[in-house]
Structures are given as structure tokens and as C-alpha cells.
Design a protein around this motif. Sequence first.
Motif, short mmCIF file in Angstrom:
data_model
loop_
_atom_site.label_atom_id
_atom_site.label_comp_id
_atom_site.label_asym_id
_atom_site.label_seq_id
_atom_site.Cartn_x
_atom_site.Cartn_y
_atom_site.Cartn_z
N ALA A 1 14.52 -1.21 -5.80
CA ALA A 1 13.44 -0.33 -6.26
C ALA A 1 12.42 -1.01 -7.18
O ALA A 1 11.21 -0.93 -6.93
CB ALA A 1 14.02 0.91 -6.93
N PRO A 2 12.84 -1.70 -8.26
CA PRO A 2 11.84 -2.34 -9.11
C PRO A 2 11.02 -3.40 -8.38
O PRO A 2 9.82 -3.52 -8.62
CB PRO A 2 12.68 -2.96 -10.24
CG PRO A 2 13.94 -2.16 -10.26
CD PRO A 2 14.20 -1.84 -8.82
N SER A 3 11.67 -4.14 -7.49
CA SER A 3 10.95 -5.17 -6.74
C SER A 3 9.95 -4.57 -5.78
O SER A 3 8.85 -5.09 -5.58
CB SER A 3 11.94 -6.04 -5.96
OG SER A 3 12.87 -6.65 -6.83
N VAL A 4 10.31 -3.44 -5.19
CA VAL A 4 9.41 -2.76 -4.25
C VAL A 4 8.17 -2.26 -4.96
O VAL A 4 7.03 -2.45 -4.48
CB VAL A 4 10.14 -1.60 -3.54
CG1 VAL A 4 9.14 -0.73 -2.77
CG2 VAL A 4 11.19 -2.14 -2.59
N ILE A 5 8.34 -1.62 -6.11
CA ILE A 5 7.16 -1.07 -6.80
C ILE A 5 6.27 -2.20 -7.35
O ILE A 5 5.05 -2.05 -7.42
CB ILE A 5 7.57 -0.09 -7.92
CG1 ILE A 5 6.39 0.82 -8.28
CG2 ILE A 5 8.11 -0.81 -9.14
CD1 ILE A 5 6.74 1.98 -9.18
N LEU A 6 6.88 -3.35 -7.69
CA LEU A 6 6.07 -4.50 -8.09
C LEU A 6 5.27 -5.03 -6.90
O LEU A 6 4.08 -5.36 -7.03
CB LEU A 6 6.95 -5.60 -8.65
CG LEU A 6 6.23 -6.90 -9.05
CD1 LEU A 6 5.20 -6.63 -10.15
CD2 LEU A 6 7.22 -7.96 -9.50
N ALA A 7 5.91 -5.09 -5.73
CA ALA A 7 5.21 -5.53 -4.52
C ALA A 7 4.07 -4.57 -4.19
O ALA A 7 3.00 -4.99 -3.73
CB ALA A 7 6.19 -5.61 -3.35
#
Length: 276
Positions: A124-130
Motif C-alpha cells: 500500500a505505501p509503495s503504491v500510493i507513492l507510485a
Amino acid sequence: MSSEQVNRVAFELFGLPIYWYAIIMVSSIALAMYLSSREAVRVGMKADDVFDFMLIGLPLSFIGARIYYVVFNLQPYLADPIQIFNFRAGGIAIYGGLIAGGAWLFYYCYTHLINVWTFLDIAAPSVILAQAIGRWGNFMNHEAHGGPTTLAFLERLHLPKFIIENMYIDGHYFQPTFLYESLWNLMGFIILVLLRKKTHLLKQGEVFLLYLIWYSFGRFFIEGMRTDSLYLFGPIRVSQALSFVLFVGAIGLLIYRRKQQLPFYDRSKGQNEWIV
């Protein structure tokens, strides 16, 4: 058009234009994979779990993003169906990608005996950063902007000159909604990472659910400002309707799961069994 407006073409390779949009999207996905793989190791999974998932999950997400866009913007493609496969002409929707990728994730976790909630939490955190980075691809493409505004308004936001110049499209200045969403997502990334580091604060699955709540809340309002929305019927925008459903659903699920005897999100010891 301003002479200082950003060129959407980064360079040419063998006569084929390579767009900044593609470079930014690929870079954001690569960064998300790297960060997720590192977090996977911290919770007891393997880095290869992330890479193996993305091997099929990434192309499926692009296909899902394209199908979502075509379904809710069907008329032009009925007249010229071959354009459905013309990805270079643009036309993808992040929600479609998330839906397709999420469906594959559930199947992947089931077949590889991985706890699906743990996988969602690390991603989740990586997705929202992407997503925050990917919106700059829209900026380079001069798209995903809001309605007309004035130069004075943009200057009052204290934006860098290159952003203001790139918001001058076809003789008008437009609201930089790409920037609003990018900053909103970046704040979401920071909050999720900080909360995730707290011991015995978030239960399993709550990093992901907080991602859904944060993203869908911001997207609902930002989508209402955009001029290129897909519509469900009448004035109802598809992404706003879906954002509302996800926001309410995620809050309900968060409350329900908070009352259950679930393990906390543990960055020191993973649990790789699959849980229904």
C-alpha cells in the motif's frame, strides 16, 4: 502556447518518440517494487514474492486500466475498435489497474500460501507513492488538469514557473489537479510509513485499509475538479462513485476488523500462511 511549456517527448529512439509519461510511470513502478520487496523481507516474506507477483500483475494492471477506460468511454471505440489496442494514444485509468492488480494479488496469495493482508500492507505505501510520482506523467502530457483559472491564481499558489507555464494550454490557464493529487498521495505515503513503524498500533490489513480511505477521500474531491472525467450516468463521475464506495467500505471493514482478535502488523516476524 508558452514557449517554455514542457515537451512531452523526452527523446527519440530509432525514430520512435519516447514520452516522459512512459519514463515516469516505469520509474514509479520500479521504485514501488523495490520498496515493497524490502518491506516484504522485513515481515518475513521473500523479495521474490513481490517480483514474481509483478511479473504477471503488472501487465494485467495495464490491461485492467485500459479496459476500465474503454468501458466508460465506449463511444469513440465503437466507431474505430482497433483503437482499443492503441495504447500510445493514451487512455488508461488507475482504478482499473488497481482492480485488476488486486484480483491477481488475491489469486497469487492463495496459490503461494501468502497472507493476503500482509501482502496488501507491504504494498500500500509503495503504491500510493507510485501514484504520487505517476501524476507527473499527466503533467508532462498536459492532461488530468482542472477547469480554467487565471495566471494570478496560480501565482498566488507560489508554484514554480515551469508548472505555471505548463498549465497554459490552448490559450488558457488551468487548475493543476495533477499536483493536488500528487501532493495528497505523497502526504499519504509519509503518514502510512510513519504509522507502520509504530509497534502494536495497526492490526494486520489496516495499513492497506488506511491507504484506501486516504486515497479515495482525496480522489473524490480532486476528481470533481477535473475536466477529463469518465461519467457513469448524467453528472455522476465514475471515479467519484468508486471513491465513495471504497471510502465507506474501507471504514466499515476497518471498524469490523479492529474488533476482531487479529495480529498486529509486525515488521519483525512475518506470517506466511494464507488466511481467509
